[in-house]
Design a protein around this motif. Structure first.
Motif, mmCIF file in Angstrom:
data_model
loop_
_atom_site.group_PDB
_atom_site.id
_atom_site.type_symbol
_atom_site.label_atom_id
_atom_site.label_comp_id
_atom_site.label_asym_id
_atom_site.label_seq_id
_atom_site.Cartn_x
_atom_site.Cartn_y
_atom_site.Cartn_z
ATOM 1 N N MET A 88 0.856 -1.186 0.000
ATOM 2 C CA MET A 88 0.000 0.000 0.000
ATOM 3 C C MET A 88 0.892 1.235 0.000
ATOM 4 S SD MET A 88 -3.227 -0.414 2.527
ATOM 5 C CE MET A 88 -2.460 -1.105 3.966
ATOM 6 N N ASP A 89 0.614 2.148 -0.907
ATOM 7 C CA ASP A 89 1.449 3.342 -1.025
ATOM 8 C C ASP A 89 0.701 4.504 -0.389
ATOM 9 O OD1 ASP A 89 3.705 4.585 -1.873
ATOM 10 O OD2 ASP A 89 3.422 4.137 -3.999
ATOM 11 N N ASN A 90 0.972 4.751 0.888
ATOM 12 C CA ASN A 90 0.248 5.830 1.576
ATOM 13 C C ASN A 90 1.047 6.296 2.786
ATOM 14 O OD1 ASN A 90 -0.326 4.067 3.820
ATOM 15 N ND2 ASN A 90 -1.912 3.131 2.557
ATOM 16 N N MET A 91 0.480 7.213 3.552
ATOM 17 C CA MET A 91 1.224 7.791 4.682
ATOM 18 C C MET A 91 1.693 6.738 5.678
ATOM 19 S SD MET A 91 -1.873 9.545 6.846
ATOM 20 C CE MET A 91 -3.105 9.713 5.560
ATOM 21 N N ASN A 92 0.954 5.619 5.757
ATOM 22 C CA ASN A 92 1.306 4.609 6.754
ATOM 23 C C ASN A 92 2.430 3.682 6.295
ATOM 24 O OD1 ASN A 92 0.108 1.992 8.733
ATOM 25 N ND2 ASN A 92 0.461 4.044 9.539
ATOM 26 N N THR A 93 2.850 3.818 5.028
ATOM 27 C CA THR A 93 3.995 3.022 4.554
ATOM 28 C C THR A 93 5.117 3.935 4.081
ATOM 29 O OG1 THR A 93 2.946 2.854 2.390
ATOM 30 C CG2 THR A 93 2.632 0.996 3.884
ATOM 31 N N HIS A 94 5.108 5.153 4.568
ATOM 32 C CA HIS A 94 6.189 6.089 4.230
ATOM 33 C C HIS A 94 6.709 6.758 5.494
ATOM 34 C CE1 HIS A 94 6.383 6.068 -0.180
ATOM 35 N NE2 HIS A 94 5.118 5.701 -0.106
ATOM 36 N N ASP A 95 7.908 7.285 5.385
ATOM 37 C CA ASP A 95 8.561 7.909 6.539
ATOM 38 C C ASP A 95 8.968 9.343 6.195
ATOM 39 O OD1 ASP A 95 8.861 5.360 8.131
ATOM 40 O OD2 ASP A 95 9.954 4.809 6.319
ATOM 41 N N GLY A 96 9.273 10.090 7.245
ATOM 42 C CA GLY A 96 9.884 11.415 7.097
ATOM 43 C C GLY A 96 9.087 12.354 6.215
ATOM 44 N N ALA A 97 9.796 13.010 5.284
ATOM 45 C CA ALA A 97 9.155 14.042 4.467
ATOM 46 C C ALA A 97 8.048 13.456 3.595
ATOM 47 C CB ALA A 97 10.204 14.731 3.603
ATOM 48 N N ASP A 98 8.244 12.226 3.105
ATOM 49 C CA ASP A 98 7.220 11.593 2.263
ATOM 50 C C ASP A 98 5.947 11.360 3.059
ATOM 51 O OD1 ASP A 98 8.156 11.389 -0.250
ATOM 52 O OD2 ASP A 98 9.057 9.384 0.021
ATOM 53 N N HIS A 99 6.152 10.905 4.297
ATOM 54 C CA HIS A 99 4.997 10.688 5.174
ATOM 55 C C HIS A 99 4.252 12.000 5.392
ATOM 56 C CE1 HIS A 99 3.317 11.005 9.302
ATOM 57 N NE2 HIS A 99 2.657 9.942 8.894
ATOM 58 N N ASP A 100 5.017 13.036 5.700
ATOM 59 C CA ASP A 100 4.389 14.339 5.983
ATOM 60 C C ASP A 100 3.598 14.829 4.771
ATOM 61 O OD1 ASP A 100 5.723 14.088 8.315
ATOM 62 O OD2 ASP A 100 7.232 15.627 7.908
ATOM 63 N N ARG A 101 4.187 14.658 3.596
ATOM 64 C CA ARG A 101 3.531 15.122 2.365
ATOM 65 C C ARG A 101 2.188 14.392 2.178
ATOM 66 N NH1 ARG A 101 3.737 13.134 -3.039
ATOM 67 N NH2 ARG A 101 5.087 11.441 -2.350
ATOM 68 N N LEU A 102 2.200 13.074 2.390
ATOM 69 C CA LEU A 102 0.978 12.293 2.170
ATOM 70 C C LEU A 102 -0.074 12.570 3.250
ATOM 71 C CD1 LEU A 102 2.765 9.015 1.077
ATOM 72 C CD2 LEU A 102 1.227 10.386 -0.336
ATOM 73 N N ARG A 103 0.396 12.786 4.474
ATOM 74 C CA ARG A 103 -0.540 13.012 5.582
ATOM 75 C C ARG A 103 -1.178 14.405 5.485
ATOM 76 N NH1 ARG A 103 -0.971 10.669 11.429
ATOM 77 N NH2 ARG A 103 -1.888 12.407 12.515
ATOM 78 N N LYS A 104 -0.328 15.376 5.089
ATOM 79 C CA LYS A 104 -0.783 16.770 5.050
ATOM 80 C C LYS A 104 -1.985 16.971 4.127
ATOM 81 C CE LYS A 104 2.060 19.830 3.266
ATOM 82 N NZ LYS A 104 3.333 20.512 3.047
ATOM 83 N N LEU A 105 -2.026 16.153 3.060
ATOM 84 C CA LEU A 105 -3.086 16.343 2.070
ATOM 85 C C LEU A 105 -4.483 16.081 2.622
ATOM 86 C CD1 LEU A 105 -1.407 14.822 -1.068
ATOM 87 C CD2 LEU A 105 -2.129 17.182 -0.739
ATOM 88 N N VAL A 106 -4.569 15.239 3.624
ATOM 89 C CA VAL A 106 -5.902 14.962 4.188
ATOM 90 C C VAL A 106 -6.036 15.419 5.639
ATOM 91 C CG1 VAL A 106 -6.749 13.107 2.706
ATOM 92 C CG2 VAL A 106 -5.146 12.569 4.525
#
Ligand code: HEM
Length: 417
Positions: free
Chosen positions: A85-103
């Motif tokens: 799954m490609d989403n905030m829960n399978t990413h870290d650091g800046a990538d995580h922040d980018r994906l989380r920030k959108l929602v």
């Protein structure tokens, strides 16, 4: 890694007993998950808390799980969706922040409060449906009340057309089962990918005032727009994380109240609030029994063991809520009067639950409404007859059947005038 790991029961017969067995081996204990992979399960509150904020425990398998990187994880592995799954829960650091920030802006306490009238309306409609059940017929509070509530709320927020709802929800229901065969796991992966892709295409054609449209059109300054995989993966996460969890925790709350009449009385008489019920249920049950996966990015000493670089880590959220080091010998008991209900049931650190305000609001509306509408509410079966959901990942029952009305009273013959 050590030897003789505890093989997790993929049918999840008793996740609490399993959690205690794991804890008895140590706060960080080796277990085996389907596919023969080994993982460290953490059942201690303090250790889990430190791991959840430690960047040496990452969430991106593509970068940090050697078996996955080397192609040793088959595409039909039962737990594959938790990894790909490609989403905030399978990413870290800046990538995580980018994906989380959108929602994340849509899930703050203040923003979520705007959904109150919508939630009240859904609750009222579902309760009307339940009230129409013939007297004496059991009602499953999960499938008739809490699941449709959580699913309708999340589908409304993401603007899912009525006709597409079953499809976008199906994937997450199957996803948390750990009894899936390889074929089912692979078929499920394709099913949810195509349901989400269809949703994205529909919204591209017909944008709306909804979060799916927000995801598609997101062009944050300086940020990379979401890839198609990230959009689909984010949708899948939201529909999964926002439904099963709420349904299981709230059904547990009903079960605990109906089997502890003294506690129910405390709420009914206003001595304790519904918030105490919700907090205590999240602590004692947790929605997630074993959360897959974190990956050690280097060798780390924790809880008396060395978690080696590349090792898998599971967070045993349900067991952590019952940590006796924190809650003493009564940790497994349901007690809304407990002064300290500290728990990690909503996670902690960068990946802490994004939906906590929404789940809390749904609980605050749906639980009192159910008990007020049906003052005679009681269990329809003995607790021992309840079947587990069939997973070691989530903590729930397949069904929680209740009776909503008083037993029908035999008609008293009216004397002829
Ligand atoms: C009682 C209900 C709920 C419980 C107990 C719960 C529990 C959790 C837990 C334990 C985590 C941490 C996962 C980790 O360690 O990686 C989490 C993350 C998450 N939850 Fe919830 N959840 C609930 C409801 C919801 C709802 C309603 C939504 C949807 C709006 C939601 C969306 C999410 C998301 C998106 C994440 C991932 C956050 C990230 O990785 O940054 N949850 N949840």
């Amino acid at each position: 890694m050590g030897k003789c790991p505890i093989v997790l029961d993929r049918t999840g017969q008793d996740v609490h007993a399993e959690g205690e067995r794991i804890r008895a081996q140590g706060p960080v204990t080796l277990v085996e998950v389907p596919g023969g992979f080994h993982a460290w399960s953490i059942t201690n509150y303090e250790i889990a808390k430190s791991v959840l904020v430690d960047p040496r425990f990452a969430k991106n398998a593509r970068e940090h799980w050697p078996a996955f990187i080397n192609g040793e994880v088959p595409p039909d592995w039962e737990l594959i969706t938790w990894v790909v799954m490609d989403n905030m829960n399978t990413h870290d650091g800046a990538d995580h922040d980018r994906l989380r920030k959108l929602v994340s802006h849509a899930f703050t306490t203040r923003q979520v409060e705007k959904a109150r009238p919508m939630i009240e309306k859904i609750v009222a409609r579902l309760l009307d449906d339940i009230a129409a059940t013939p007297a004496g017929e059991p009602v499953d509070v999960k499938s008739r009340y809490f699941y449709p509530l959580a699913a309708t709320v999340i589908c409304d927020l993401f603007g899912v057309p009525e006709s597409a709802r079953a499809g976008v929800l199906q994937g997450s229901v199957v996803n948390s089962k750990t009894t899936n065969s390889a074929e089912q796991a692979e078929a499920n992966l394709h099913q949810w990918q195509s349901a989400m892709t269809d949703l994205v295409e529909t919204k591209r054609r017909e944008p709306g005032d909804d979060l799916t449209t927000t995801l598609i059109s997101a062009r944050e300054e300086g940020d990379t727009p979401l890839t198609d995989e990230e959009t689909v993966g984010t949708l899948h996460l939201m529909f999964g994380a926002g439904t099963e969890t709420v349904s299981n925790v709230l059904a547990h709350a009903v079960l605990d109240l109906l089997t502890h009449p003294d506690q129910l009385e405390l709420v009914r008489t206003g001595r304790y609030g519904w918030d105490a019920v919700f907090q205590e249920t999240v602590r004692k049950e947790g929605a997630v029994a074993q959360l897959p996966f974190r990956y050690a990015t280097e060798d780390v000493e924790i809880g008396g063991v060395t978690v080696a670089k590349g090792d898998l880590v599971l967070i045993g959220y349900s067991a952590i809520g019952r940590d006796p080091e924190l809650h003493g010998e009564t940790a497994g008991e349901f007690d809304i009067t407990r002064a300290d209900k500290t728990n990690l049931g909503f996670g902690y650190g960068p990946h802490r639950c994004l939906g906590m305000p929404l789940a809390t609001l749904q609980a605050a509306i749906a639980l009192p409404a159910l008990f007020e509408r049906f003052p005679d509410l009681r269990m329809a079966v003995d607790v021992g007859e309840l079947e587990p959901q069939g997973t070691f990942i989530m903590n729930g029952h397949r069904e929680v059947p209740v009776l909503v009305s008083a037993a029908p009273v035999a008609a008293v013959p009216v004397p002829a005038a």
